[in-house]
Each structure stands twice: as structure tokens, then as C-alpha cells.
Design an enzyme around this catalytic site. Structure first.
Site, short mmCIF file in Angstrom:
data_model
loop_
_atom_site.label_atom_id
_atom_site.label_comp_id
_atom_site.label_asym_id
_atom_site.label_seq_id
_atom_site.Cartn_x
_atom_site.Cartn_y
_atom_site.Cartn_z
N CYS A 29 0.82 -1.21 0.00
CA CYS A 29 0.00 0.00 0.00
C CYS A 29 0.86 1.26 0.00
O CYS A 29 1.70 1.46 0.87
CB CYS A 29 -0.97 -0.07 1.18
SG CYS A 29 -1.20 1.41 2.14
N CYS A 32 0.80 3.69 2.96
CA CYS A 32 1.44 3.05 4.13
C CYS A 32 2.94 3.29 4.10
O CYS A 32 3.57 3.55 5.13
CB CYS A 32 1.19 1.55 4.14
SG CYS A 32 -0.55 1.10 4.17
#
Lengths: 103, 298
Positions: A29, A32
Site C-alpha cells: 500500500c 502506508c
């Protein structure tokens, strides 16, 4: 690098006492990855709270238990209880401001 | 000067309407290393204006003519526009990470001049954001393995997200919110169920669990809302907003340090000359922020 909690037991032991901030993340991600260094910096500036991470692909059951539907999500725990959460990327100052409310 | 993705710009400006352009010109006059994101038409809003009567110095000028004058000004000052759509900006502490697809740009300060194009969120959309409502299906898809999801799509690209989800979810609903989507696209995976009714609300308890239509409803575990222009909140996570507008002080400073905003995106009146003025204020304050930083680091 913040500690990664690998098992449910490790997670439960970690959040049991005091204020802890858990970053639920995934390796694939983008946001992230951007949050990781910011989270580490917030951690190094706040000795009063503990900061650690949970990889949702390794521990989907913990993520599900706490209703994580978006990564990254940071959840603040106080003495084992969920008290607040922040969804998505956050600047360091905002993370610190939020965590301070629970110290 | 180093050119390329590895450089850190002094000021990055997002938006090529009057606020962004005025910010760029004022930053350039002060010798800052800038990057200006926008498009060659500068601003669709301006180009469409038949006549502008309140821009000081130009009576009864058309939008098209004003655009050409703006362009000439940029050319004279050797300012170029980087034609890229910015998806997200992350405040990393001492710099901003500006994402455009897979590309990343870095700047020390940021000026947001993206205008307003406000799609009113659905009832429940913001309430359940992160609690079953998401804006990026490809990001959160693994959390919906074997579950029921709906995509509320405002553009054609949302079809791709629906296809991606349908490989993972047990049931995928596609709710098109754009004209072309009303006739089922052949690109859409066969397993996807298209609902050609207007959704009115996203409902739930702790987590979203229903999408309501006028006469019907569907049970879901997650909803993805896919739009063209992300709200300021989605563009710059963590920024303080008030409705569709970014909250700023008189120096055009936002709630994030080093980040300024100007023009329609900070509030009414939606006016070209006001925007240009605010762009200047934002640029001047970004410059003084940079100067302070330089003194600190000395």
C-alpha cells in the site's frame, strides 16, 4: 523502524498497559509506505506512548477484530482498550496531537 | 540547476488558475525554484467565461483573451506548466511528497490552488469513511476477500476498479453515476451486477452495511466511491477543511506547516482577481517560510 507485532499474543501483550499506537499497514500500500517514516518520527518524539505496527496480511484477524477497512489505519489503545483511530496518512504533528489527548 | 525527479523544489504549486499562476509569478520574481502543476488550457472555468468585467485593468475582456494574456505573462517569465494530475500530497515533516501516478515530486513548501469542483458527498459517505467506505479499491481490496462490495463510479476509470474488485470479492455491484455508464460497458466483468439507480444514502451501524436507493437497498460489506477530483481532504491527508474549502489564515497558511492555499479552494467569493491576490500572498509567505528555514539550518 517501529516494531512489527507478529502474533495475536504479542499484540495483546503490547497494548495491555499504557497508551499504544498501532499502525495497521500492508506492504503493497502506497500511503502506508509514506506513513512509515512519519510514524517512526512521531514515535521517537513521544516517549510517553508506545508505537508499533501490524501487517494486515500476516494478521488479518487482528485487523478484522478492530474493524480496519482501510490501510493505513492507526488505532490508539489505552490499557488494552481502543480509544480512537486515524484513517489514512496523517502528518506527524496531527498524530502527536491526537495521541497526546490520551496521555 | 538539477532537473529531474531527484530534485527538491522550493515551492510546488498545484493548479493553473489565477491563484496558482499568480503564486508562480511571485515566487519566480523572488528567485525560487518552482514547479507548477496544471494544464495547458490553464483553467477550464476561465476559458468558458464569455465576459469578465471586474478584472482590474481589463474592461469587458473574454475568458479566452484573459487566458492568452496569462499565458503570455508566463512565457515572458519563462515559467512552464507541468501537465500532470496530482493524486495525493503527503506532508513528510521537512518536505512534501507529491504523487502523480507512480511518479513522485518533492518540495519544501506547497501552494494548493486547485479551485472548487464540489461533488456533494452522499449521505453517510463521510461518516463511514474508513469504516467500510473507501476511495481506492485497488488499495483496500484484500480486506474485502469473499465479501460483498459496491462501487459508486463517477467516471469511466471506475470500471477498472470494479473489475479488480470482482476478482476478490464474492459479489460486486457497480453503480454508475455518469451518463455513459448507464449502458453497460463491455469492459465490465460479467460477474458484476450493474445498478442503474441513483444511490441516496450509505447506511450502517459500526461499519457501513447498506446502500439505499429510492425504492430498494442492497446489503454490502464495503463501498468504494470513485471520483475525478478528490476533495482537499483526500488530496492532502490531515489538512483542516470547512465544507468544500481549505481553512487558511490571512497569510494563506493552512493547518499544515509549509502548506499554503489560495483561490476558490479557500472560499468565496469565487473571483479571478481575488484568487490572483491570494496567490501572491501565498507565494510571499511561502518565500518567507523558506527564508526562516534557511536561517534555522545555518
Amino acid at each position: 523502524m517501529s516494531k512489527i507485532l507478529a502474533t495475536s499474543k504479542e499484540f495483546n501483550d503490547y497494548i495491555e498497559n499504557g497508551v499504544s499506537v498501532i499502525d495497521f499497514f500492508a506492504t503493497w500500500c502506497g500511503p502506508c509506505k509514506m506513513l512509515a517514516p512519519v510514524f517512526d518520527e512521531a514515535s521517537s518524539e513521544m516517549s510517553e506512548a508506545k508505537f508499533a505496527k501490524v501487517d494486515i496480511d500476516q494478521n488479518l484477524e487482528i485487523a478484522t477484530e478492530f474493524n480496519v477497512t482501510t490501510v493505513p489505519t492507526m488505532i490508539i489503545f489505552k490499557d488494552g482498550k481502543k480509544v480512537d483511530s486515524m484513517v489514512g496518512f496523517m502528518p506527524k504533528e496531527k498524530i502527536i496531537e491526537k495521541v497526546k489527548q490520551y496521555l | 540547476m538539477i532537473v529531474g525527479e531527484n530534485m527538491r523544489y522550493d515551492i510546488a504549486i498545484i493548479g493553473s488558475g489565477p491563484a496558482g499562476l499568480s503564486a508562480a509569478i511571485n515566487a519566480k520574481i523572488r528567485n525560487k525554484n518552482i514547479i507548477l502543476f496544471g494544464n495547458d488550457n490553464l483553467s477550464n472555468k476561465i476559458v468558458k467565461a464569455p465576459s469578465i468585467d471586474n478584472y482590474l485593468g481589463f474592461s469587458e475582456i473574454s475568458g479566452e483573451e484573459l487566458k492568452d494574456k496569462f499565458k503570455k505573462h508566463l512565457e515572458d517569465m519563462e515559467i512552464s506548466i507541468t501537465n500532470k494530475k496530482i493524486n495525493n500530497v503527503y506532508s513528510m515533516g521537512d518536505y512534501f511528497a507529491i504523487m502523480s501516478g507512480d511518479e513522485m515530486f518533492e518540495s519544501t513548501t506547497l501552494i494548493i490552488a486547485t479551485g472548487v469542483e464540489y461533488l456533494k458527498p452522499l449521505k453517510g459517505e463521510e461518516e463511514y469513511l474508513g469504516k467500510g467506505v473507501g476511495y481506492c479499491a485497488t488499495c483496500d481490496a484484500p480486506l474485502y476477500r469473499g465479501k460483498k462490495v459496491a462501487i459508486i463510479g463517477y467516471n469511466e476509470e471506475s470500471e477498472e476498479e470494479a473489475n479488480f474488485l470482482s476478482e476478490i470479492a464474492s459479489k460486486t455491484y457497480f453503480i454508475p453515476m455518469y451518463k455513459k455508464g448507464l449502458t453497460r460497458s463491455e469492459h465490465l466483468d460479467e460477474k458484476i451486477e450493474v445498478i442503474s439507480d441513483r444511490p441516496i444514502e450509505i447506511k450502517g451501524e459500526n461499519l457501513a452495511n447498506k446502500v439505499l436507493f429510492r425504492d430498494s437497498e442492497i446489503d454490502i460489506d464495503g463501498v468504494f466511491v470513485i471520483k475525478d477530483s478528490a476533495s482537499a481532504k483526500a488530496l492532502v491527508p490531515g489538512i483542516e477543511t470547512d465544507g468544500p474549502h481549505i481553512v487558511v489564515d490571512l497569510n494563506m497558511q493552512t493547518s499544515i506547516k509549509g502548506c499554503f492555499a489560495a483561490g476558490d479552494c479557500v472560499g468565496k467569493p469565487y473571483s479571478y482577481i481575488k484568487s490572483a491576490g491570494q496567490g501572491q500572498i501565498a507565494a510571499i509567505n511561502a518565500v518567507s517560510y523558506l527564508d526562516k528555514l534557511r536561517l534555522q539550518n545555518r
